[in-house]
Write a protein that holds these residues in place. Structure first.
Motif, PDB file in Angstrom:
ATOM      1  N   SER A   1      23.130  82.943 -32.850  1.00  0.00           N
ATOM      2  CA  SER A   1      22.082  83.039 -31.833  1.00  0.00           C
ATOM      3  C   SER A   1      21.265  81.760 -31.707  1.00  0.00           C
ATOM      4  O   SER A   1      20.545  81.580 -30.734  1.00  0.00           O
ATOM      5  N   TYR A   2      21.377  80.894 -32.725  1.00  0.00           N
ATOM      6  CA  TYR A   2      20.618  79.655 -32.776  1.00  0.00           C
ATOM      7  C   TYR A   2      19.108  79.919 -32.871  1.00  0.00           C
ATOM      8  O   TYR A   2      18.295  79.035 -32.601  1.00  0.00           O
ATOM      9  N   THR A   3      18.749  81.126 -33.224  1.00  0.00           N
ATOM     10  CA  THR A   3      17.342  81.430 -33.466  1.00  0.00           C
ATOM     11  C   THR A   3      16.826  80.575 -34.611  1.00  0.00           C
ATOM     12  O   THR A   3      17.515  80.372 -35.596  1.00  0.00           O
ATOM     13  N   THR A   4      15.608  80.068 -34.465  1.00  0.00           N
ATOM     14  CA  THR A   4      15.046  79.198 -35.491  1.00  0.00           C
ATOM     15  C   THR A   4      13.764  79.778 -36.083  1.00  0.00           C
ATOM     16  O   THR A   4      13.092  80.617 -35.477  1.00  0.00           O
ATOM     17  N   TYR A   5      13.453  79.288 -37.256  1.00  0.00           N
ATOM     18  CA  TYR A   5      12.211  79.637 -37.957  1.00  0.00           C
ATOM     19  C   TYR A   5      11.701  78.357 -38.590  1.00  0.00           C
ATOM     20  O   TYR A   5      12.480  77.576 -39.143  1.00  0.00           O
ATOM     21  N   TYR A   6      10.380  78.156 -38.525  1.00  0.00           N
ATOM     22  CA  TYR A   6       9.779  76.951 -39.093  1.00  0.00           C
ATOM     23  C   TYR A   6       8.596  77.308 -39.987  1.00  0.00           C
ATOM     24  O   TYR A   6       7.838  78.245 -39.709  1.00  0.00           O
ATOM     25  N   GLU A   7       8.466  76.529 -41.023  1.00  0.00           N
ATOM     26  CA  GLU A   7       7.275  76.633 -41.872  1.00  0.00           C
ATOM     27  C   GLU A   7       6.078  76.149 -41.059  1.00  0.00           C
ATOM     28  O   GLU A   7       6.215  75.260 -40.206  1.00  0.00           O
ATOM     29  N   ASP A   8       4.922  76.738 -41.287  1.00  0.00           N
ATOM     30  CA  ASP A   8       3.764  76.488 -40.424  1.00  0.00           C
ATOM     31  C   ASP A   8       3.396  75.006 -40.300  1.00  0.00           C
ATOM     32  O   ASP A   8       3.030  74.542 -39.219  1.00  0.00           O
ATOM     33  N   SER A   9       3.488  74.265 -41.381  1.00  0.00           N
ATOM     34  CA  SER A   9       3.012  72.878 -41.343  1.00  0.00           C
ATOM     35  C   SER A   9       3.892  71.958 -40.500  1.00  0.00           C
ATOM     36  O   SER A   9       3.475  70.842 -40.164  1.00  0.00           O
ATOM     37  N   VAL A  10       5.094  72.405 -40.147  1.00  0.00           N
ATOM     38  CA  VAL A  10       5.987  71.547 -39.352  1.00  0.00           C
ATOM     39  C   VAL A  10       6.177  72.066 -37.937  1.00  0.00           C
ATOM     40  O   VAL A  10       6.831  71.392 -37.120  1.00  0.00           O
TER      41      VAL A  10
ATOM     42  N   GLN B   1       6.833  55.228 -40.631  1.00  0.00           N
ATOM     43  CA  GLN B   1       5.377  55.137 -40.615  1.00  0.00           C
ATOM     44  C   GLN B   1       4.787  56.481 -40.188  1.00  0.00           C
ATOM     45  O   GLN B   1       5.439  57.264 -39.476  1.00  0.00           O
ATOM     46  N   ALA B   2       3.564  56.733 -40.605  1.00  0.00           N
ATOM     47  CA  ALA B   2       2.870  57.929 -40.148  1.00  0.00           C
ATOM     48  C   ALA B   2       2.828  57.932 -38.622  1.00  0.00           C
ATOM     49  O   ALA B   2       2.545  56.899 -37.995  1.00  0.00           O
ATOM     50  N   GLY B   3       3.140  59.069 -38.047  1.00  0.00           N
ATOM     51  CA  GLY B   3       3.214  59.184 -36.603  1.00  0.00           C
ATOM     52  C   GLY B   3       4.593  58.890 -36.039  1.00  0.00           C
ATOM     53  O   GLY B   3       4.842  59.127 -34.848  1.00  0.00           O
TER      54      GLY B   3
ATOM     55  N   SER C   1       6.010  62.915 -35.365  1.00  0.00           N
ATOM     56  CA  SER C   1       4.609  62.934 -35.813  1.00  0.00           C
ATOM     57  C   SER C   1       4.535  63.065 -37.327  1.00  0.00           C
ATOM     58  O   SER C   1       3.778  63.876 -37.866  1.00  0.00           O
ATOM     59  N   LEU C   2       5.326  62.269 -38.002  1.00  0.00           N
ATOM     60  CA  LEU C   2       5.403  62.355 -39.458  1.00  0.00           C
ATOM     61  C   LEU C   2       4.070  62.046 -40.116  1.00  0.00           C
ATOM     62  O   LEU C   2       3.289  61.204 -39.630  1.00  0.00           O
ATOM     63  N   ARG C   3       3.844  62.731 -41.212  1.00  0.00           N
ATOM     64  CA  ARG C   3       2.615  62.573 -41.994  1.00  0.00           C
ATOM     65  C   ARG C   3       2.985  62.154 -43.412  1.00  0.00           C
ATOM     66  O   ARG C   3       4.088  62.461 -43.887  1.00  0.00           O
ATOM     67  N   PRO C   4       2.072  61.499 -44.126  1.00  0.00           N
ATOM     68  CA  PRO C   4       2.382  61.121 -45.512  1.00  0.00           C
ATOM     69  C   PRO C   4       2.778  62.317 -46.367  1.00  0.00           C
ATOM     70  O   PRO C   4       3.616  62.184 -47.269  1.00  0.00           O
ATOM     71  N   GLU C   5       2.214  63.483 -46.074  1.00  0.00           N
ATOM     72  CA  GLU C   5       2.542  64.676 -46.866  1.00  0.00           C
ATOM     73  C   GLU C   5       3.939  65.226 -46.580  1.00  0.00           C
ATOM     74  O   GLU C   5       4.391  66.156 -47.252  1.00  0.00           O
ATOM     75  N   ASP C   6       4.634  64.654 -45.597  1.00  0.00           N
ATOM     76  CA  ASP C   6       6.025  65.042 -45.355  1.00  0.00           C
ATOM     77  C   ASP C   6       6.991  64.334 -46.300  1.00  0.00           C
ATOM     78  O   ASP C   6       8.185  64.644 -46.311  1.00  0.00           O
ATOM     79  N   LYS C   7       6.462  63.408 -47.076  1.00  0.00           N
ATOM     80  CA  LYS C   7       7.308  62.684 -48.019  1.00  0.00           C
ATOM     81  C   LYS C   7       7.910  63.651 -49.037  1.00  0.00           C
ATOM     82  O   LYS C   7       7.197  64.421 -49.684  1.00  0.00           O
ATOM     83  N   ALA C   8       9.232  63.621 -49.151  1.00  0.00           N
ATOM     84  CA  ALA C   8       9.938  64.525 -50.057  1.00  0.00           C
ATOM     85  C   ALA C   8      11.426  64.209 -50.011  1.00  0.00           C
ATOM     86  O   ALA C   8      11.876  63.410 -49.170  1.00  0.00           O
TER      87      ALA C   8
END
Length: 128
Positions: A55-64, A13-15, A85-92
């Protein structure tokens, strides 16, 4: 060569939250930078985030950013994507990928072309 298998997708569910896992087999010396990508219908495959092998350094896309967290357990040859905090637009369809292109530097592989090894993907659906 390395084989990647994703698991943990499904309906949320969303959220809500989901945790995706990626199991690596084959060449399992852990010397791969790992990435999570996603592809929604009619859209290009996009990077969700990635993590360096040492190094376990991470990078994330802005929307996540602030919602998703990538982690890895090199001893178990596993990579995880904790999604909150899932959103409908995370569907993929979510894909795990491995790269050995920039292992010995600080650069993170952020394009699909940087990853020669891919899993088959796992579907994530978020209901509103």
């Amino acid at each position: 060569q390395v084989q990647l298998v994703e698991s943990g997708g499904g309906l949320a569910q969303a959220g809500g939250s989901l945790r995706l896992s990626c199991a690596a087999s084959g060449r399992t010396d852990s010397r791969f930078d790992m990435g999570w990508f996603r592809q929604a219908p009619g859209k290009e495959r996009e990077l969700v985030g990635c993590i360096k092998w040492s190094s376990y350094t991470t990078y994330y896309e802005d929307s996540v950013k602030g919602r998703f967290t990538i982690s890895r357990d090199n001893a178990k040859n596993m990579v995880y994507l904790q999604m909150s905090s899932l959103r409908p637009e995370d569907k993929a369809v979510y894909y795990c990928a491995a790269s050995d292109r920039y292992l010995y530097g600080v650069r993170l592989p952020i394009t699909p072309a940087s990853y020669p090894y891919w899993g088959a993907g796992t579907q994530v659906t978020v209901s509103s």
